[in-house]
Design a protein around this motif. Structure first.
Motif, PDB file in Angstrom:
ATOM      1  N   HIS A 470     -35.125  26.711 -47.227  1.00 12.27           N
ATOM      2  CA  HIS A 470     -34.169  27.121 -46.453  1.00 12.27           C
ATOM      3  C   HIS A 470     -33.044  26.059 -46.181  1.00 12.27           C
ATOM      4  O   HIS A 470     -31.742  26.436 -46.127  1.00 12.27           O
ATOM      5  N   SER A 471     -33.334  24.897 -46.855  1.00  9.51           N
ATOM      6  CA  SER A 471     -32.099  23.873 -46.815  1.00  9.51           C
ATOM      7  C   SER A 471     -31.336  23.881 -48.275  1.00  9.51           C
ATOM      8  O   SER A 471     -30.527  23.157 -48.439  1.00  9.51           O
ATOM      9  N   GLY A 472     -31.978  24.583 -49.220  1.00 14.30           N
ATOM     10  CA  GLY A 472     -31.308  24.703 -50.400  1.00 14.30           C
ATOM     11  C   GLY A 472     -31.781  23.610 -51.600  1.00 14.30           C
ATOM     12  O   GLY A 472     -31.016  23.751 -52.732  1.00 14.30           O
ATOM     13  N   ASN A 473     -32.738  22.978 -51.149  1.00 11.68           N
ATOM     14  CA  ASN A 473     -33.174  21.858 -52.126  1.00 11.68           C
ATOM     15  C   ASN A 473     -34.310  22.295 -53.035  1.00 11.68           C
ATOM     16  O   ASN A 473     -34.706  21.526 -53.960  1.00 11.68           O
ATOM     17  N   LEU A 474     -34.831  23.401 -52.834  1.00  8.26           N
ATOM     18  CA  LEU A 474     -36.313  23.591 -53.677  1.00  8.26           C
ATOM     19  C   LEU A 474     -36.027  23.884 -54.990  1.00  8.26           C
ATOM     20  O   LEU A 474     -36.708  23.311 -55.727  1.00  8.26           O
ATOM     21  N   ASN A 475     -34.874  24.530 -55.665  1.00  8.61           N
ATOM     22  CA  ASN A 475     -34.666  24.740 -57.016  1.00  8.61           C
ATOM     23  C   ASN A 475     -34.598  23.234 -57.626  1.00  8.61           C
ATOM     24  O   ASN A 475     -34.913  23.198 -58.672  1.00  8.61           O
ATOM     25  N   ASP A 476     -33.831  22.336 -57.094  1.00 10.64           N
ATOM     26  CA  ASP A 476     -33.565  21.240 -57.753  1.00 10.64           C
ATOM     27  C   ASP A 476     -34.811  20.217 -57.422  1.00 10.64           C
ATOM     28  O   ASP A 476     -34.938  19.606 -58.743  1.00 10.64           O
ATOM     29  N   PHE A 477     -35.738  20.485 -56.578  1.00  8.34           N
ATOM     30  CA  PHE A 477     -36.944  19.732 -56.685  1.00  8.34           C
ATOM     31  C   PHE A 477     -37.853  20.235 -57.744  1.00  8.34           C
ATOM     32  O   PHE A 477     -38.227  19.254 -58.558  1.00  8.34           O
ATOM     33  N   ILE A 478     -37.739  21.733 -57.881  1.00  6.81           N
ATOM     34  CA  ILE A 478     -38.650  22.251 -59.313  1.00  6.81           C
ATOM     35  C   ILE A 478     -38.406  21.778 -60.265  1.00  6.81           C
ATOM     36  O   ILE A 478     -38.945  21.172 -61.351  1.00  6.81           O
ATOM     37  N   THR A 479     -36.922  21.786 -60.507  1.00  4.01           N
ATOM     38  CA  THR A 479     -36.243  21.289 -62.000  1.00  4.01           C
ATOM     39  C   THR A 479     -36.544  19.693 -62.243  1.00  4.01           C
ATOM     40  O   THR A 479     -36.630  19.387 -63.264  1.00  4.01           O
ATOM     41  N   GLU A 480     -36.494  18.884 -60.990  1.00  2.45           N
ATOM     42  CA  GLU A 480     -36.581  17.634 -61.265  1.00  2.45           C
ATOM     43  C   GLU A 480     -37.868  17.108 -61.855  1.00  2.45           C
ATOM     44  O   GLU A 480     -38.125  16.364 -62.751  1.00  2.45           O
ATOM     45  N   TYR A 481     -38.854  17.947 -61.347  1.00  2.00           N
ATOM     46  CA  TYR A 481     -40.346  17.387 -61.568  1.00  2.00           C
ATOM     47  C   TYR A 481     -40.878  18.223 -62.828  1.00  2.00           C
ATOM     48  O   TYR A 481     -41.808  17.976 -63.625  1.00  2.00           O
ATOM     49  N   GLU A 543     -48.173   8.559 -56.305  1.00  2.00           N
ATOM     50  CA  GLU A 543     -47.231   9.308 -55.518  1.00  2.00           C
ATOM     51  C   GLU A 543     -46.333  10.149 -56.209  1.00  2.00           C
ATOM     52  O   GLU A 543     -45.801  11.203 -56.135  1.00  2.00           O
ATOM     53  N   LYS A 544     -46.335  10.237 -57.686  1.00  2.00           N
ATOM     54  CA  LYS A 544     -45.620  11.062 -58.442  1.00  2.00           C
ATOM     55  C   LYS A 544     -46.584  12.387 -58.573  1.00  2.00           C
ATOM     56  O   LYS A 544     -45.970  13.424 -58.704  1.00  2.00           O
ATOM     57  N   ARG A 545     -47.754  12.302 -58.836  1.00  2.00           N
ATOM     58  CA  ARG A 545     -48.743  13.226 -58.805  1.00  2.00           C
ATOM     59  C   ARG A 545     -48.644  14.158 -57.725  1.00  2.00           C
ATOM     60  O   ARG A 545     -48.858  15.394 -57.973  1.00  2.00           O
ATOM     61  N   VAL A 546     -48.541  13.558 -56.434  1.00  2.00           N
ATOM     62  CA  VAL A 546     -48.386  14.593 -55.392  1.00  2.00           C
ATOM     63  C   VAL A 546     -47.179  15.357 -55.354  1.00  2.00           C
ATOM     64  O   VAL A 546     -47.134  16.671 -55.148  1.00  2.00           O
ATOM     65  N   ALA A 547     -46.163  14.861 -55.868  1.00  2.00           N
ATOM     66  CA  ALA A 547     -44.956  15.476 -55.835  1.00  2.00           C
ATOM     67  C   ALA A 547     -45.042  16.740 -57.075  1.00  2.00           C
ATOM     68  O   ALA A 547     -44.318  17.795 -57.035  1.00  2.00           O
ATOM     69  N   MET A 548     -45.653  16.374 -58.295  1.00  3.34           N
ATOM     70  CA  MET A 548     -45.864  17.233 -59.244  1.00  3.34           C
ATOM     71  C   MET A 548     -46.674  18.613 -58.717  1.00  3.34           C
ATOM     72  O   MET A 548     -46.174  19.740 -58.907  1.00  3.34           O
ATOM     73  N   GLU A 549     -47.807  18.334 -57.991  1.00  3.25           N
ATOM     74  CA  GLU A 549     -48.531  19.228 -57.294  1.00  3.25           C
ATOM     75  C   GLU A 549     -47.755  20.304 -56.411  1.00  3.25           C
ATOM     76  O   GLU A 549     -47.781  21.479 -56.537  1.00  3.25           O
ATOM     77  N   LEU A 550     -46.902  19.565 -55.521  1.00  4.33           N
ATOM     78  CA  LEU A 550     -46.056  20.264 -54.743  1.00  4.33           C
ATOM     79  C   LEU A 550     -45.085  21.366 -55.401  1.00  4.33           C
ATOM     80  O   LEU A 550     -44.851  22.214 -55.267  1.00  4.33           O
ATOM     81  N   ALA A 551     -44.676  20.624 -56.606  1.00  4.79           N
ATOM     82  CA  ALA A 551     -43.455  21.389 -57.606  1.00  4.79           C
ATOM     83  C   ALA A 551     -44.252  22.728 -58.117  1.00  4.79           C
ATOM     84  O   ALA A 551     -43.594  23.556 -58.196  1.00  4.79           O
ATOM     85  N   LEU A 552     -45.480  22.254 -58.670  1.00  3.49           N
ATOM     86  CA  LEU A 552     -46.165  23.447 -59.149  1.00  3.49           C
ATOM     87  C   LEU A 552     -46.415  24.624 -57.915  1.00  3.49           C
ATOM     88  O   LEU A 552     -46.114  25.844 -58.410  1.00  3.49           O
ATOM     89  N   TYR A 553     -46.905  24.341 -56.899  1.00  5.01           N
ATOM     90  CA  TYR A 553     -47.003  25.335 -55.623  1.00  5.01           C
ATOM     91  C   TYR A 553     -45.428  26.000 -55.527  1.00  5.01           C
ATOM     92  O   TYR A 553     -45.604  27.031 -55.211  1.00  5.01           O
ATOM     93  N   ALA A 554     -44.417  25.111 -55.452  1.00  2.00           N
ATOM     94  CA  ALA A 554     -42.997  25.802 -55.259  1.00  2.00           C
ATOM     95  C   ALA A 554     -42.683  26.482 -56.364  1.00  2.00           C
ATOM     96  O   ALA A 554     -42.106  27.516 -56.062  1.00  2.00           O
ATOM     97  N   TYR A 555     -43.006  26.388 -57.571  1.00  2.00           N
ATOM     98  CA  TYR A 555     -42.858  27.155 -58.662  1.00  2.00           C
ATOM     99  C   TYR A 555     -43.306  28.553 -58.421  1.00  2.00           C
ATOM    100  O   TYR A 555     -42.824  29.356 -58.603  1.00  2.00           O
ATOM    101  N   GLU A 556     -44.562  28.318 -58.176  1.00  2.00           N
ATOM    102  CA  GLU A 556     -45.612  29.863 -57.951  1.00  2.00           C
ATOM    103  C   GLU A 556     -44.676  30.671 -56.765  1.00  2.00           C
ATOM    104  O   GLU A 556     -44.936  31.642 -56.664  1.00  2.00           O
ATOM    105  N   TYR A 557     -44.322  29.716 -55.716  1.00  2.00           N
ATOM    106  CA  TYR A 557     -43.874  30.289 -54.460  1.00  2.00           C
ATOM    107  C   TYR A 557     -42.666  30.972 -54.821  1.00  2.00           C
ATOM    108  O   TYR A 557     -42.418  32.269 -54.258  1.00  2.00           O
ATOM    109  N   MET A 558     -41.686  30.717 -55.858  1.00  2.00           N
ATOM    110  CA  MET A 558     -40.358  31.153 -56.102  1.00  2.00           C
ATOM    111  C   MET A 558     -40.927  32.330 -57.285  1.00  2.00           C
ATOM    112  O   MET A 558     -40.149  33.252 -57.331  1.00  2.00           O
TER     113      MET A 558
END
Length: 563
Positions: A470-481, A543-558
Motif C-alpha cells: 500500500h505504501s508503494g515500496n514492495l516492488n523496490d524491496f523485492i528487486t533490491e534483495y 539480519e540479511k537473511r530475515v530480509a531475504m525470507e521476507l522478500a521471498l514471501y513478498a515475491y509469492e504474494y505478488m
C-alpha cells in the motif's frame, strides 16, 4: 380383534402381553419361506397347504413369523396343520406370540375384509383425533402461556410423562419433576437411546421394532412394552434446539383431575409427539424471530459502535443490560465478503434475521455473545468472549464451521463466502480497529488465496508485506534483495528462487534441501554457488537473511507460489 364376529368360533393361546400386540394389516400367506415378504405387525392367515412336505414346516413357518415381527398367526386345522398344533402352541407360548386356530373351514376373505375395514376406520378416527389435537396445540399457543400447556395436553393425550430438554435454558416436565430428578431421567434416556441404536437384536423371544417418522426420528419401541421411552428432536430451520421425550409415568405422576386418554396404537403416540414438537418449534421460531426483529431495530447502535462513535461508558452500559460479564470480555469482528447474489441490502437483512436465530444458538453454546449487522453488503458479526482473558480461537472457529455446515443445503449461503477475522480487543471502544484488521485479512486473502483459518493474528509477515504494498515500496524491496535471481531465472530458465526458498525454509540443511527439490547434492552445490555469486557472500548473515525470507514471501504474494 378377537371379539369381532368373524372370530366367534376361534380358539387361541396368547398371554396378556401377546394380546397387547397391535395389528397393522391382515395378510394371507401360504408360502413356507417368508424371507423379506413381511414388514412387521401383520396378522397372518394360512391353511398350511405348504406344510405337506414334513412335520417341521409349520414350526419353521412360525419361527420365521416371530423373527419378522408379525402380530399373530391364524391357522385352519386340517390334515397338514392339525398334527403340528401342539408344537405350534408351545413355540407361541414361549415367545408370547398369539396363535389362533379354527376347527372348521372359514372364509379368510371375510376375515380380511372385516379387519381391513376396521383398520381403515380406526386410521380415519386417529387422523381426526390428531387433527383435533393439532388444533388444540395451536389454540394453546395463541394464549401466549408458553409450552407448558402443550406438554400437559400431550401427557394427558398419550398417558406418558413428558419432558422437554432444550439446548439452552431449563428443562420442563409434566407432571412436575425436580430439576435433579429431571436430569437423572435425561441421562437414563440418553443411555437407553445409545444402547438401542448400537444393540438392536432380533431373536425368537423378543423382537425390537424401529419406528421411523418423516421428520427423520427413529426410536426403538418394544411391542411387549408400549410404555418405552420415546424421543423426538424439536427442529426449526433445519436446526435441533431441543429434545421432546416421553417417559413411562410413575404412579405418583398420575393426574387424577384429568383422566388419561389411553391409545394402544404406538403410531398414534409417535404422531402426537411429532405434532407437539412442531407446535413447540413454531413457538420457538416466533419468539426468536421477534428477538431478531428487535435487534434489527438496534442495528444503528451497532454500526455506530463499529464506527467508534460510542464512548467506553456507553458501550459498557449497553452490554451490561444484557450481561455484566460482556463488559470485561474479549471482542472480535468477523467480516464476510459480499457476494454478487446479495445485491439487495434489505433482502440480505431479512435472510440474516433467520440465520441469526441459528447462529446465536451455536455461539451461545460455546459461551459467546453475538451481535450482527450488514454494512456495504458485507455481513459483520461481533463476537464477545466473556469466559477468557484471551480469545478462544479454536472455539470461535468451531462455531464458524458449524454455521457453514448448517447452510450447506440452503438456497442462500451467507456464511460460506471468504471471511476475515480481525484482531481481538479488550477495550470495546476500539472495536473499529478489529473491523479494519478483518478488512485487511480479507484483502490479503484475495492476493494469496483463502487461508485455512483466516485470523488476523495468523497473517504474520503478510501484514508487513501488505503495508509495504500500500505504501508503494514492495516492488523496490523485492528487486533490491532478489533482483539478480529473478533476472537469472527469467533469462536462463533456472530455479534459483525456488532453491533459495527451500534452503532457507529447511534451516540451510543441504541434504534436506536436495531431497525436497528431488536433485542430487552436487546440483544443489552448483546452485548455491551461483546464488552466492549473484547475491553476495553475506546473504546468510542473520539480519540479511530475515530480509531475504521476507522478500521471498513478498515475491509469492505478488506473483503466486514458487513451484
Amino acid at each position: 380383534m378377537l371379539k369381532r364376529p368373524v372370530f366367534r368360533k376361534a380358539e387361541y393361546v396368547a398371554s396378556d402381553c401377546a394380546l397387547e400386540r397391535y395389528v397393522r394389516w391382515v395378510h394371507i400367506m401360504e408360502v413356507p419361506e417368508i424371507g423379506d415378504l413381511l414388514s412387521g405387525g401383520e396378522l397372518i392367515l394360512t391353511t398350511g397347504i405348504g406344510w405337506s412336505e414334513g412335520n417341521q414346516r409349520g414350526l419353521s413357518f412360525l419361527h420365521q413369523l416371530i423373527a419378522c415381527g408379525a402380530a399373530g398367526l391364524c391357522i385352519e386345522l386340517g390334515e397338514h396343520t392339525r398334527p403340528q398344533l401342539e408344537g405350534l402352541k408351545q413355540i407361541a407360548a414361549e415367545a408370547d406370540f398369539p396363535l389362533i386356530w379354527f376347527h372348521d373351514q372359514v372364509r379368510y376373505i371375510d376375515i380380511t375384509q372385516d379387519l381391513h375395514f376396521a383398520l381403515i376406520r380406526s386410521h380415519q378416527r386417529r387422523v381426526a383425533e390428531l387433527d383435533q389435537l393439532t388444533t388444540s396445540f395451536h389454540q394453546l399457543l395463541l394464549n401466549g402461556d408458553g409450552v407448558q400447556p402443550l406438554l400437559r395436553l400431550l401427557s394427558r393425550n398419550t398417558g406418558y410423562a413428558v419432558a422437554l430438554y432444550p439446548l439452552e435454558g431449563e428443562a420442563a416436565a409434566v407432571p412436575y419433576v425436580p430439576s435433579e430428578q429431571l436430569e437423572i431421567r435425561r441421562q437414563q434416556w440418553f443411555k437407553q437411546r445409545v444402547y438401542t441404536e448400537n444393540n438392536i437384536q432380533h431373536n425368537g423371544e423378543s423382537v425390537a421394532r424401529t419406528i421411523t417418522v418423516q421428520s427423520g426420528v427413529s426410536d426403538t419401541l418394544h411391542p411387549h412394552n408400549k410404555m418405552s421411552v420415546i424421543s423426538m428432536p424439536v427442529q426449526a430451520l433445519e436446526y435441533t434446539f431441543a429434545d421432546l421425550v416421553l417417559f413411562p409415568p410413575q404412579p405418583k405422576d398420575m393426574d387424577l383431575k384429568h383422566p388419561v386418554q389411553t391409545h394402544t396404537s404406538e403410531a398414534y403416540v409417535i404422531q402426537a409427539l411429532e405434532r407437539c414438537a412442531a407446535a413447540i418449534a413454531q413457538d420457538w421460531m416466533r419468539m426468536k424471530y421477534m428477538e431478531e426483529k428487535r435487534r434489527y431495530k438496534e442495528d444503528m447502535w451497532v454500526i455506530d459502535w463499529l464506527n467508534g462513535i460510542h464512548s467506553t461508558k456507553d458501550i459498557q452500559e449497553y452490554l451490561a443490560a444484557a450481561d455484566p460479564r460482556f463488559c470485561k470480555g474479549q471482542a472480535v469482528v468477523i467480516l464476510f465478503d459480499s457476494h454478487p447474489a446479495h445485491n439487495d441490502s434489505l433482502r440480505l437483512q431479512k435472510i440474516l434475521i433467520q440465520r441469526n436465530i441459528v447462529a446465536r444458538s451455536i455461539f451461545a453454546r460455546e459461551g459467546f455473545a453475538l451481535y450482527s449487522t450488514v454494512l456495504n453488503l458485507q455481513i459483520i458479526l461481533i463476537v464477545i468472549d466473556p469466559q477468557s482473558a484471551t480469545l478462544r480461537k479454536h472455539k470461535l472457529w468451531h462455531c464458524i464451521q458449524q454455521l457453514r455446515q448448517h447452510e450447506q443445503e440452503q438456497t442462500h449461503q451467507l456464511f460460506s463466502s471468504l471471511l476475515g477475522i480481525g484482531q481481538s480487543c479488550s477495550d470495546l471502544s476500539r472495536l473499529r480497529e478489529s473491523l479494519e484488521s478483518a478488512k485487511e485479512t480479507l484483502r490479503i486473502q484475495k492476493d494469496i488465496g483463502a487461508m485455512q483459518q483466516p485470523f488476523y493474528s495468523n497473517l504474520h509477515c503478510y501484514r508487513i508485506i501488505s503495508s509495504m504494498k500500500h505504501s508503494g515500496n514492495l516492488n523496490d524491496f523485492i528487486t533490491e534483495y532478489l533482483g539478480p535471481l529473478i533476472r537469472y531465472d527469467s533469462e536462463k530458465g533456472g530455479q534459483l528462487l525456488l532453491t533459495l526458498k527451500q534452503y532457507l525454509t529447511l534451516c540451510c540443511s543441504k541434504q534436506e534441501t536436495a531431497s525436497a527439490l528431488f536433485i542430487v547434492r552436487q546440483t544443489l552445490y552448483h546452485r548455491l554457488d551461483k546464488i552466492e555469486a549473484l547475491l553476495g557472500t553475506d546473504y546468510l548473515l542473520p539480519e540479511k537473511r530475515v530480509a531475504m525470507e521476507l522478500a521471498l514471501y513478498a515475491y509469492e504474494y505478488m506473483h503466486g507460489p514458487l513451484l
